[in-house]
Design an enzyme around this catalytic site. Sequence first.
Site, PDB file in Angstrom:
ATOM      1  CB  CYS A  69      16.164-127.243 -24.073  1.00 15.23           C
ATOM      2  SG  CYS A  69      14.658-127.670 -23.182  1.00 15.23           S
ATOM      3  CD  GLU A  89      14.294-123.027 -23.920  1.00 15.89           C
ATOM      4  OE1 GLU A  89      14.216-124.155 -24.469  1.00 15.89           O
ATOM      5  OE2 GLU A  89      14.738-122.855 -22.788  1.00 15.89           O
TER       6      GLU A  89
END
Length: 465
Positions: A268, A234
Amino acid sequence: MPIATVNPATGETLQTFEALGPEGIEVRLAAADEAARKSRGTGFAERARLMERAAELLEEDLDEIARTVTTEMGKPLAAARAEAAKCARAMRWYARHAEELLADEHPAEADVRDSGARAARVVYRPLGVVLAVMPWNFPLWQVVRFAAPALMAGNVGLLKHASNVPRTALYLEELFRRAGWPRGCFQTLLVGSGAIEGILRDPRVAAATLTGSEPAGRSVAAVAGDEVKKTVLELGGSDPYVVLPSADVARAARTAVTARTQNNGQSCIAAKRFIVHRDVHDEFAARFTEGMAALRVGDPMADGTDIGPLSSERGRADLEELVDDAVRLGASALCGGRRPEGLDRGWFYEPTVLTGVTPRMRIHREEAFGPVASLYRVDDLDEAVALANDTPFGLSSNLWTRDEEEQRRFVRDIEAGGVYVNGMTASHPALPFGGVKRSGYGRELSGHGIREFCNATTVWYGAEP
């Protein structure tokens, strides 16, 4: 980078830690290997009991660990408390659902009869030792959303946490130990990034998961690929936040402030590019800018602080470079764009809204990891989707419209791991989380996440002898 706790609100180094040497790493690898062999034989009921106990202890420690998190990486204390509480909820969710998520699958007899089987099933078995390379921005949540499903599946974890959150990393190891998890089931490795390759290449390590930067992900993926080991990545995100004419503009603008500045803007999945239809652009821009400018920047331990410092001096410098580059090439700051006055110690930066951003500017392509928003004006949905997809990242996305056809088209055409309609992106244990393109691959959370580090084993039964 030294392994140290440095308070980002003051720049003061509070504690340094000695990195593990080869002997210390070997001791922990051996313990993990032994624990993995034993853990395969434990049942879901026992794992659930231990995970529930870990959740209880975390809730008891909530205020203390929140202060540790805030001291190490700078998020407001209220946000750190919320993060810890979310971790406890996720632990309980996996404790209560892991068995059903990993239940044996039984294909219909008619579907497997031509294979010669009288019966067949699929069972999920743990892979073993999983190395987790985790970032500092959500130093509890990023780890728990890996550890809870991995441990409940029967795996064991080795945590290589970011070097600026060592106290949090050690707390997590101690938390699972206090909860009763056997020796070696979850261990923290205080090592620098240079040690990751050797650990990942060790044959006792079965797989790896990484949340972090694209370069870090490339490095781990390359080593794991060479060793033919499973990975979940990720990585970064530059999430679009699209607002169309039928939206509730006032609500969209209010939510946008939180979507951009959650975790001091260091997330993020924070919305970063605000793509607004020209019919509602000016109203949205005014409301959004007013909300961003009203946020209180200051001591993250103090009540009422909305935005704390960035996690490091380098992080603030990187953000300043992106803003300065955009302004130099013609963008304008509707608010912010500088360090706040009166906060000379620490690594603070004002919430900022940039308008007039073009593809010539670095911020159009690169992830702004801090409270800086880029504002765009578009003519229609097609232009909005094209602009939203004009990024190397594809983590999540946000759409504001009441029009169901626009919603359908956006879900169909957007290149992202998630679409949040009339709301902001947030992770939840029951929903898969992850991205496409350079935002990585694989999924965390939900049933998808717990099965990432399992071996889906086919069991085939022939005719009775």
